[in-house]
Scaffold this motif. Structure first.
Motif, PDB file in Angstrom:
ATOM      1  N   GLU A 265       3.552   4.692  -6.811  1.00 17.71           N
ATOM      2  CA  GLU A 265       3.186   4.297  -8.167  1.00 17.71           C
ATOM      3  C   GLU A 265       2.058   5.150  -8.734  1.00 17.71           C
ATOM      4  O   GLU A 265       2.021   5.419  -9.930  1.00 17.71           O
ATOM      5  N   SER A 266       1.151   5.584  -7.888  1.00 20.92           N
ATOM      6  CA  SER A 266      -0.013   6.327  -8.364  1.00 20.92           C
ATOM      7  C   SER A 266       0.206   7.835  -8.389  1.00 20.92           C
ATOM      8  O   SER A 266      -0.625   8.564  -8.927  1.00 20.92           O
ATOM      9  N   HIS A 267       1.299   8.306  -7.828  1.00 19.93           N
ATOM     10  CA  HIS A 267       1.549   9.745  -7.741  1.00 19.93           C
ATOM     11  C   HIS A 267       2.190  10.260  -9.028  1.00 19.93           C
ATOM     12  O   HIS A 267       2.969   9.556  -9.660  1.00 19.93           O
TER      13      HIS A 267
ATOM     14  N   TRP B 215      11.987  10.462  -1.419  1.00 18.09           N
ATOM     15  CA  TRP B 215      11.989   9.021  -1.655  1.00 18.09           C
ATOM     16  C   TRP B 215      11.453   8.719  -3.029  1.00 18.09           C
ATOM     17  O   TRP B 215      10.579   9.429  -3.520  1.00 18.09           O
ATOM     18  N   TRP B 216      11.950   7.659  -3.660  1.00 15.81           N
ATOM     19  CA  TRP B 216      11.424   7.225  -4.951  1.00 15.81           C
ATOM     20  C   TRP B 216      11.555   5.724  -5.057  1.00 15.81           C
ATOM     21  O   TRP B 216      12.335   5.091  -4.340  1.00 15.81           O
TER      22      TRP B 216
ATOM     23  N   GLY C 112      15.492  -2.656  -0.366  1.00 12.81           N
ATOM     24  CA  GLY C 112      15.847  -2.374  -1.749  1.00 12.81           C
ATOM     25  C   GLY C 112      14.683  -1.947  -2.626  1.00 12.81           C
ATOM     26  O   GLY C 112      14.784  -1.978  -3.847  1.00 12.81           O
ATOM     27  N   ARG C 113      13.581  -1.516  -2.005  1.00  7.31           N
ATOM     28  CA  ARG C 113      12.391  -1.146  -2.773  1.00  7.31           C
ATOM     29  C   ARG C 113      12.258   0.364  -2.969  1.00  7.31           C
ATOM     30  O   ARG C 113      11.551   0.817  -3.866  1.00  7.31           O
TER      31      ARG C 113
ATOM     32  N   GLU D  56       0.829  -1.211   0.000  1.00  3.24           N
ATOM     33  CA  GLU D  56       0.000   0.000   0.000  1.00  3.24           C
ATOM     34  C   GLU D  56       0.861   1.259   0.000  1.00  3.24           C
ATOM     35  O   GLU D  56       0.526   2.242  -0.662  1.00  3.24           O
ATOM     36  N   ILE D  57       1.967   1.217   0.719  1.00  6.23           N
ATOM     37  CA  ILE D  57       2.882   2.362   0.730  1.00  6.23           C
ATOM     38  C   ILE D  57       3.491   2.532  -0.653  1.00  6.23           C
ATOM     39  O   ILE D  57       3.531   3.641  -1.197  1.00  6.23           O
TER      40      ILE D  57
END
Length: 70
Positions: free
Chosen positions: A18-20, A65-66, A52-53, A12-13
């Motif tokens: 991904e949606s931004h 953050w990305w 690593g995400r 969810e985080i």
């Protein structure tokens, strides 16, 4: 991870990123989306970085953050 049980999954985080529209988000922006404290959000983001995400960089006085793309 010590403390309260997470009420939001890692997926969810990551979905927030991904949606931004922006390619990166600040800790405060993610915190607002999650309705978490910034301190709680920071711990979750750091955990995702350790896995690593996510990647991070300090910009001004904020961490941004990305998503890690393969």
């Amino acid at each position: 991870m010590a403390g309260r049980k997470p009420t939001v999954s890692d997926e969810e985080i990551l979905a927030i990123f991904e949606s931004h529209q922006d390619p990166f988000l600040s800790t405060a922006e993610v915190s607002e989306e999650l309705d978490f404290s910034q301190q709680g959000t920071l711990k979750r983001l750091q955990s995702l970085e350790e896995d690593g995400r996510l990647q991070k960089k300090k910009a001004g006085g904020s961490l941004i953050w990305w998503l890690v793309t393969e």
